[in-house]
Write a protein that holds these residues in place. Sequence first.
Motif, PDB file in Angstrom:
ATOM      1  N   ILE A   1      33.028   5.083  50.445  1.00  0.00           N
ATOM      2  CA  ILE A   1      34.380   4.509  50.445  1.00  0.00           C
ATOM      3  C   ILE A   1      35.207   5.070  51.586  1.00  0.00           C
ATOM      4  O   ILE A   1      35.930   4.332  52.273  1.00  0.00           O
ATOM      5  N   SER A   2      35.112   6.382  51.819  1.00  0.00           N
ATOM      6  CA  SER A   2      35.905   7.003  52.872  1.00  0.00           C
ATOM      7  C   SER A   2      35.525   6.474  54.253  1.00  0.00           C
ATOM      8  O   SER A   2      36.389   6.172  55.081  1.00  0.00           O
ATOM      9  N   ARG A   3      34.234   6.321  54.506  1.00  0.00           N
ATOM     10  CA  ARG A   3      33.804   5.816  55.807  1.00  0.00           C
ATOM     11  C   ARG A   3      34.129   4.332  55.967  1.00  0.00           C
ATOM     12  O   ARG A   3      34.532   3.887  57.046  1.00  0.00           O
ATOM     13  N   MET A   4      33.946   3.554  54.900  1.00  0.00           N
ATOM     14  CA  MET A   4      34.295   2.136  54.968  1.00  0.00           C
ATOM     15  C   MET A   4      35.802   1.937  55.159  1.00  0.00           C
ATOM     16  O   MET A   4      36.226   1.006  55.829  1.00  0.00           O
ATOM     17  N   THR A   5      36.592   2.836  54.567  1.00  0.00           N
ATOM     18  CA  THR A   5      38.042   2.667  54.595  1.00  0.00           C
ATOM     19  C   THR A   5      38.669   3.234  55.853  1.00  0.00           C
ATOM     20  O   THR A   5      39.531   2.601  56.469  1.00  0.00           O
ATOM     21  N   MET A   6      38.251   4.458  56.243  1.00  0.00           N
ATOM     22  CA  MET A   6      38.953   5.105  57.362  1.00  0.00           C
ATOM     23  C   MET A   6      38.026   5.871  58.305  1.00  0.00           C
ATOM     24  O   MET A   6      38.466   6.723  59.069  1.00  0.00           O
TER      25      MET A   6
ATOM     26  N   GLU B   1      54.572  13.324  41.203  1.00  0.00           N
ATOM     27  CA  GLU B   1      55.372  13.244  42.437  1.00  0.00           C
ATOM     28  C   GLU B   1      54.774  14.130  43.526  1.00  0.00           C
ATOM     29  O   GLU B   1      54.772  13.765  44.704  1.00  0.00           O
ATOM     30  N   ASP B   2      54.243  15.291  43.135  1.00  0.00           N
ATOM     31  CA  ASP B   2      53.602  16.184  44.103  1.00  0.00           C
ATOM     32  C   ASP B   2      52.335  15.550  44.676  1.00  0.00           C
ATOM     33  O   ASP B   2      52.113  15.568  45.892  1.00  0.00           O
ATOM     34  N   VAL B   3      51.503  14.977  43.804  1.00  0.00           N
ATOM     35  CA  VAL B   3      50.278  14.316  44.264  1.00  0.00           C
ATOM     36  C   VAL B   3      50.606  13.139  45.169  1.00  0.00           C
ATOM     37  O   VAL B   3      49.967  12.932  46.210  1.00  0.00           O
ATOM     38  N   HIS B   4      51.614  12.349  44.772  1.00  0.00           N
ATOM     39  CA  HIS B   4      52.002  11.192  45.583  1.00  0.00           C
ATOM     40  C   HIS B   4      52.435  11.627  46.979  1.00  0.00           C
ATOM     41  O   HIS B   4      52.036  11.003  47.977  1.00  0.00           O
ATOM     42  N   LYS B   5      53.242  12.665  47.064  1.00  0.00           N
ATOM     43  CA  LYS B   5      53.716  13.125  48.376  1.00  0.00           C
ATOM     44  C   LYS B   5      52.564  13.601  49.243  1.00  0.00           C
ATOM     45  O   LYS B   5      52.492  13.273  50.441  1.00  0.00           O
ATOM     46  N   ARG B   6      51.628  14.339  48.652  1.00  0.00           N
ATOM     47  CA  ARG B   6      50.478  14.826  49.422  1.00  0.00           C
ATOM     48  C   ARG B   6      49.615  13.670  49.909  1.00  0.00           C
ATOM     49  O   ARG B   6      49.151  13.654  51.057  1.00  0.00           O
ATOM     50  N   PHE B   7      49.397  12.677  49.033  1.00  0.00           N
ATOM     51  CA  PHE B   7      48.601  11.517  49.435  1.00  0.00           C
ATOM     52  C   PHE B   7      49.320  10.721  50.526  1.00  0.00           C
ATOM     53  O   PHE B   7      48.709  10.293  51.505  1.00  0.00           O
ATOM     54  N   ASP B   8      50.626  10.540  50.361  1.00  0.00           N
ATOM     55  CA  ASP B   8      51.396   9.772  51.339  1.00  0.00           C
ATOM     56  C   ASP B   8      51.389  10.460  52.702  1.00  0.00           C
ATOM     57  O   ASP B   8      51.212   9.797  53.736  1.00  0.00           O
TER      58      ASP B   8
ATOM     59  N   ILE C   1      46.659   9.693  58.927  1.00  0.00           N
ATOM     60  CA  ILE C   1      45.456   8.946  59.291  1.00  0.00           C
ATOM     61  C   ILE C   1      45.823   7.582  59.872  1.00  0.00           C
ATOM     62  O   ILE C   1      45.201   7.111  60.840  1.00  0.00           O
ATOM     63  N   MET C   2      46.832   6.932  59.306  1.00  0.00           N
ATOM     64  CA  MET C   2      47.283   5.644  59.841  1.00  0.00           C
ATOM     65  C   MET C   2      47.788   5.782  61.271  1.00  0.00           C
ATOM     66  O   MET C   2      47.491   4.937  62.128  1.00  0.00           O
TER      67      MET C   2
END
Length: 517
Positions: free
Chosen positions: A186-191, A241-248, A254-255
């Motif tokens: 998934i990681s390689r297909m996605t990014m 909220e902490d997980v969301h911020k880290r993911f964002d 990466i974007m």
Amino acid sequence: MANLHDYTLVIFILFVSTIVVKVVFSKTRNTKGGLPPSPVALPILGHLHLLGPIPHQALYKLSSKYGPLMHLNFGSVSCVIASSAEIAKEFLKTHELSFLDRPNSVAMNIITYGSADFSFAPYGPYWKFMKKLCMSELLGGRTLEQLFPVRQEEIQRFLQSMFCKSKTGESVNLNEELIKVANNVISRMTMSRRCSDTDNEANEVRELIHEIAELTGKFNLSDYISFCKNLDLQGFKKRLEDVHKRFDDMTEKIMKEHEDIRRKTKETGSGGDGVKDLLHILLDISEDVNAEMKLTRENIKAFILDIFVAGTDTSAITTEWAIAELINHPEIFKKAREEIDFAVGKTRLVAESDITNLPYLQAIVKETLRLHPTGPLILRESTEDCKIAGYNIPANTRLFVNVWAIGRDPKHWENPLEFRPERFVMNEDEKSGKSQIDVRGQHFHLLPFGSGRRGCPGTSLALQVVQTTLASMIQCFDWKVDGNGEVDMTEGAGLTLPRAHPLVCIPVARLTPFTSS
């Protein structure tokens, strides 16, 4: 002291009166034309106390007493539970338009960017636009074909790792190893990044997805008890909220890297090798002035999160359950290997293109999904009043379709608790007389990927990864477990039907065709 005694007595009388009123009321309304049958509910909690640690099992037991269509109150949330193929078809096909929305939760609103998320977006223009993109571009046949080398390489890496461990007789936690395979695919297909090398961002993706799966799989009082709606009694909101911020933060970085590469490519005029990951495709769509809808950065991030959450644990767990069943049924394992040896041989590794010539292997995967569906409960919410099986179902009622229970219904499955792939293998007479049972939602007694418009858009990808990984594991290795050779098949708690105990076994190399592939 007397006053305290009187106060306690009054509270007791009120409590008993509430239960009596609920029983009387439920008996008067749980008739044809009213709500479906229902057990006695407790004040405030409703029927939450009946769920237990593994909800689909608890609901299955309740359905044996109250029928295939039940009404339950989870706190202040009104719910109906469908536990048969016939009732599921009523909800998911006959009255599909009334049940196309998915309910909101605190976790989904915080982590998945609210309305920007495709999986939980209301049925409407944005959802239709994203579904069409998934089927035509993001997860369509052409994109999956272009990214085939990614899947092939990751499976070969996994097999090579298992071969090294077989030389030393080292035991393997297959759950961990298979999750690595799925994550890397998934990681390689996605990014275009692997999750288990030295790439810090990719490693963080893996850790974040694990934490998100844990948080979204836990029961949150705020979602079900009305007066707890704005409270964070369990501390989930802060963690979410902490997980969301880290993911964002991570996906934003990466974007930007992808955007820099795109800009340099345009400046130099080089077109690259023409194979784009899903993030590049999403960025192309977001910049397309002629697109039906404008994709925002939040839309793109939410989709990346969706595909990671939906595509990692599920594929790994299905493969793990399949191997566990095969270890417990050596005659089925032998038959599957003989089919692979006949169709593929022993000089090359089985490939995705071989799967169509391996009907027994496909039957093993179907039988695994029947007994161990990684989505044991389909969750929807009604948008309008409707009548199901003669009962009134009001708008805003939450629907649970118990896929796990439907897969074990003796009305549709002979000896339903037996692992018997032969039930999916058709003889020559049957081939000319009826269509083969599939897993894509057309046969309502087998719904591992849902059904209809809200069915899983990643079904093809999931089947490609699971079938090819499983086939190569059968082809190349025997799998030995300690003790008497039996694998404990107890289920664990969680949204994706994990095993209570991870499958730990020793790979014994049989042949190594991947070394020359």
